[in-house]
Structures are given as structure tokens and as C-alpha cells.
Scaffold this motif. Structure first.
Motif, PDB file in Angstrom:
ATOM      1  N   GLN A 101       6.862 -13.087  -2.493  1.00 49.33           N
ATOM      2  CA  GLN A 101       7.767 -11.944  -2.342  1.00 49.33           C
ATOM      3  C   GLN A 101       7.397 -10.803  -3.300  1.00 49.33           C
ATOM      4  O   GLN A 101       7.550 -10.934  -4.513  1.00 49.33           O
ATOM      5  N   LYS A 124       3.248 -11.305   0.707  1.00 48.00           N
ATOM      6  CA  LYS A 124       3.339 -10.601   1.984  1.00 48.00           C
ATOM      7  C   LYS A 124       2.909  -9.139   1.863  1.00 48.00           C
ATOM      8  O   LYS A 124       3.406  -8.406   1.019  1.00 48.00           O
ATOM      9  N   GLU A 125       1.984  -8.752   2.733  1.00 48.75           N
ATOM     10  CA  GLU A 125       1.544  -7.359   2.833  1.00 48.75           C
ATOM     11  C   GLU A 125       1.222  -6.773   1.460  1.00 48.75           C
ATOM     12  O   GLU A 125       1.555  -5.626   1.155  1.00 48.75           O
ATOM     13  N   PHE A 126       0.527  -7.593   0.624  1.00 51.62           N
ATOM     14  CA  PHE A 126       0.306  -7.164  -0.756  1.00 51.62           C
ATOM     15  C   PHE A 126      -0.548  -5.900  -0.832  1.00 51.62           C
ATOM     16  O   PHE A 126      -0.249  -4.986  -1.608  1.00 51.62           O
ATOM     17  N   ASP A 127      -1.610  -5.837  -0.048  1.00 57.63           N
ATOM     18  CA  ASP A 127      -2.517  -4.690  -0.143  1.00 57.63           C
ATOM     19  C   ASP A 127      -1.783  -3.372   0.040  1.00 57.63           C
ATOM     20  O   ASP A 127      -2.065  -2.383  -0.642  1.00 57.63           O
ATOM     21  N   GLY A 128      -0.813  -3.360   0.950  1.00 57.82           N
ATOM     22  CA  GLY A 128      -0.083  -2.126   1.201  1.00 57.82           C
ATOM     23  C   GLY A 128       0.913  -1.763   0.116  1.00 57.82           C
ATOM     24  O   GLY A 128       1.417  -0.631   0.084  1.00 57.82           O
ATOM     25  N   ARG A 129       1.183  -2.693  -0.801  1.00 58.79           N
ATOM     26  CA  ARG A 129       2.139  -2.425  -1.870  1.00 58.79           C
ATOM     27  C   ARG A 129       1.460  -2.178  -3.213  1.00 58.79           C
ATOM     28  O   ARG A 129       2.150  -1.981  -4.223  1.00 58.79           O
ATOM     29  N   ASP A 154      -7.021 -15.818   0.126  1.00 59.43           N
ATOM     30  CA  ASP A 154      -6.778 -14.844   1.193  1.00 59.43           C
ATOM     31  C   ASP A 154      -7.430 -15.328   2.500  1.00 59.43           C
ATOM     32  O   ASP A 154      -8.594 -15.728   2.522  1.00 59.43           O
ATOM     33  N   GLU A 176      -9.139  -6.882  -4.619  1.00 58.49           N
ATOM     34  CA  GLU A 176      -7.802  -6.504  -5.054  1.00 58.49           C
ATOM     35  C   GLU A 176      -7.844  -5.587  -6.270  1.00 58.49           C
ATOM     36  O   GLU A 176      -7.081  -4.623  -6.376  1.00 58.49           O
TER      37      GLU A 176
END
Length: 385
Positions: A101, A124-129, A154, A176
Motif C-alpha cells: 500500500q 501497487k502502481e509504485f512507478d506512477g507514485r 517485479d 526504480e
């Protein structure tokens, strides 16, 4: 009558096998991380983080054992809610360990944690955050550890490499890191953990050659105490002897304080941390004329917790005993039901076997008193052989 002797850490720096790999420098709370700072030993609490009292009690135990930085799990909202109190009351810097999270990353930063560990493979959707995380961490002045694990790699890397190879671990971590760098954030530490020491060592070697980020060493899921100690010592020894590694965690299926004991001993053995109580003892053989195992155990127990750089040798026969005892700060060469007690190379007395342990402990305490309390300067080295 014995005379005062000069003991202590020598003025010249202890020899090491290789210079530290040069890295960028970070601050994890009060602890400096990177090549300009001592290698720090970490562990992780096993309590439920939302049980604040139990968690703080375990952190206190880890601190007493010599832990420099502690990591706490944050799988639920109630754990995130507890972070502020834990971070404020802990005697050592607290790192929040985040999986799944992304909102808990921001909760940990807001709570005042000294750093945040993120696992890009399962958030979840780490790259976009990443942009939001970078902005929040930069504003708080804290670093981010990118923790890549073989068990939660990944999916893109698994598809590309088929399994958690060294190349897959390194590519995931550097990818990352590059996303953070795109947002101007470079206070990054990286780990690429695997349960196989051979794969783990190769991954860290590749990573060390490819970047200047500080590296956190770990053999993940290393196993029960004996197996995990061996695997960690082998892997850490290989890398640290090449100057690779800035923080370490020995992952054991054992109480966390045991991880600290093992990690500290690994660093001491490589002269990467001032040596404390060191027991040097022979493995015993058919030449031994005393019960070396019992002597070693009793001396170790009697000197537990001593915090001065004292070396004690407990030797069991006349072949190597006198030489080893003479080289130690304090030692005994045993045989024929008695033991010669050495202090700084000189025989000060001969005692019957049943008084060897008592005499060694008395002399160790006397020497420690001459050296002062020794707090913070390392501990005694006890050789038993």
C-alpha cells in the motif's frame, strides 16, 4: 605481585582487507550511512507494530544489544497510526517497512520515521507514485531504501529473466532509482536480497560496479540461527572484504537481538568495528589435559557484557597453549591439572584447574578497571584454546 599493564585499542588503525567503496552519503536520523561512516548493524522488530509498548520494549532490547537502526513493519493502518509514537520514543532511528500500500509510505514520512524502505515489486502502481514519494521524502529530509527481494521481484523482471538472477535484481533496483532521480531525488540506499549467498554476492558486486548508492547487505530468509549465521557470514564476508556494504542485517529465524550479535561479530572479525569481547579457544584434541569446552563456556559466561578491548586466551595443552596465552592480554595455558595465568605475555601465577575460571575472571575485571569502564570503546578479547 602483578603490575598495571597498558591495554586498549592500538593507536594505529586496524588493518582491513580492502578500502570502502566510495558512495554518496546519507543520514538515517542520527546515523550516517555511506563510505564516510562506520558500517551500521540493523534488525527488524518481530512485534505487531501497533502494540506500541511491546515494540518499544523490543527496540530497547535491540539498542542494548548494539543495534544502530531498527526497521518496523507497517502492513495495516493501525500500524501506520503507531509510527509517530514509536519514532519519537525510540532511542535509535526507525525505518518503516512498506509493502503493497503506497499510502503507508506517506504515513511513515508524516510520522517522523528516519527513513522508509519500499519494495517496488509489490507496491501497487509504485512507478506512477514515485514523484509524490520523492517530493514528500525530500521535504522531510529523509532517505528511501529501495529493497528488491528475490521472493517479490517485479513481474516485468521475472518475465524478462525467467527467475531472480543477479541481473534481474540489479536491473529492478536501478530502474526504480532512476525514476527517483528523474524527480531530482538521490538520497537512496539499495538492497538486492536473495536467499542464495552466491546469487546475492554476485548481485551486489554488479550493483556496486554500476552506481554510487550506499548498499544495505542481506541474505533474505537465511534460515534458522546456525544456518542463517553461516550463510550471512559467508556472503557478508565476501562483500565486506571487497569494501562493499554500508549497512547490514543478518536475517535469522531467531530473536532479533541474535541478529545484532552475529552482525556485530562479523564486522569485528573483519576489523570493521572495534573488537569487544573475543574468545579465542582451541577446538581441543587428544593432547588436552583439561576440559577446554567447559572452561571456554564458563569464562565466556563470566565475562559476558564486558565492554573493553581485552583479549583472553584459554588454552588446553602445552603445544600451542603457552604461545597463544602469551600473545593475549590475558590467558591461561593448562595442563596436568593446573594452569599458568598470563598477563601481557608474562606468567603471573599458577593455579589448580578448579581455580582457572575464577582467576581469569578476577584478572579480567582487574584489567578492565585499570582501563576504565571502557564504555563505547569495544570489549574484551578472550582466547580460549
Amino acid at each position: 605481585m602483578s603490575t598495571a599493564v597498558a591495554l586498549g585499542i592500538p593507536a594505529a588503525p586496524a588493518a582491513v582487507l580492502a578500502p570502502r567503496r566510495q558512495t554518496r552519503q546519507l543520514r538515517v536520523g542520527s546515523v550516517g550511512v555511506g563510505s564516510d561512516h562506520p558500517i551500521s548493524v540493523q534488525s527488524m522488530t518481530t512485534t505487531k507494530t501497533h502494540d506500541v509498548n511491546a515494540t518499544l520494549q523490543q527496540i530497547a532490547e535491540l539498542t542494548a544489544a548494539g543495534c544502530d537502526i531498527v526497521r518496523v513493519a507497517c502492513p495495516r493502518q493501525e500500524d501506520a497510526d503507531a509510527l509517530a509514537t514509536i519514532a519519537r520514543k525510540s532511542q535509535i532511528p526507525v525505518i518503516a517497512d512498506i509493502h503493497f500500500q503506497p499510502r503507508y509510505i506517506f504515513a511513515a514520512i508524516d510520522a517522523g520515521c528516519a527513513a522508509v524502505r519500499v519494495n517496488p515489486g509489490n507496491i501497487k502502481e509504485f512507478d506512477g507514485r514515485v514523484g509524490e514519494v520523492a517530493k514528500a521524502a525530500a521535504a522531510a529530509g529523509i532517505p528511501i531504501r529501495i529493497g528488491v527481494n528475490a521472493g517479490s521481484l517485479d513481474k516485468r523482471m521475472l518475465e524478462k529473466y525467467g527467475k531472480a538472477t543477479p541481473e534481474a535484481l540489479v536491473e529492478s533496483a536501478l530502474w526504480e532509482a532512476s525514476l527517483f532521480e528523474e524527480h531530482g531525488f538521490g538520497d537512496i540506499k539499495i538492497s538486492v536480497k536473495h536467499n542464495d549467498p552466491v546469487i546475492m554476492v554476485e548481485a551486489y558486486r554488479q550493483l556496486a560496479a554500476a552506481c554510487d548508492y550506499p548498499l544495505h547487505l542481506g541474505v533474505t530468509e537465511a534460515g534458522p540461527a546456525f544456518q542463517g549465521t553461516i550463510k550471512s557470514a559467508v556472503a557478508f564476508g565476501a562483500l565486506l572484504s571487497e569494501g562493499i556494504g554500508d549497512t547490514i542485517r543478518v536475517s535469522l529465524s531467531a530473536p532479533p537481538a541474535e541478529e545484532i550479535k552475529v552482525g556485530s561479530q562479523i564486522l569485528q572479525s573483519l576489523n570493521l568495528r572495534p573488537r569487544k569481547l573475543e574468545i579465542v579457544s582451541c577446538p581441543s584434541c587428544g593432547r588436552a589435559q583439561v576440559d577446554v569446552y567447559t572452561l571456554a563456556d564458563q569464562v565466556t559466561a563470566g565475562l559476558e557484557g564486558m565492554e573493553v578491548p581485552l583479549r583472553v586466551a584459554v588454552m588446553g595443552c602445552v603445544v600451542n597453549g603457552p604461545g597463544e596465552a602469551r600473545e593475549a592480554d590475558l590467558g591461561v595455558a593448562s595442563g596436568n591439572g593446573k594452569g599458568q595465568i598470563f598477563v601481557k605475555g608474562e606468567v603471573i601465577k599458577t593455579v589448580p584447574e578448579h581455580l582457572i575460571v575464577e582467576t581469569l575472571i578476577e584478572e579480567a575485571l582487574r584489567l578492565a578497571e585499570q582501563m576504565g569502564t571502557g564504555e563505547g570503546t569495544g570489549g574484551p578479547v578472550v582466547e580460549v584454546g
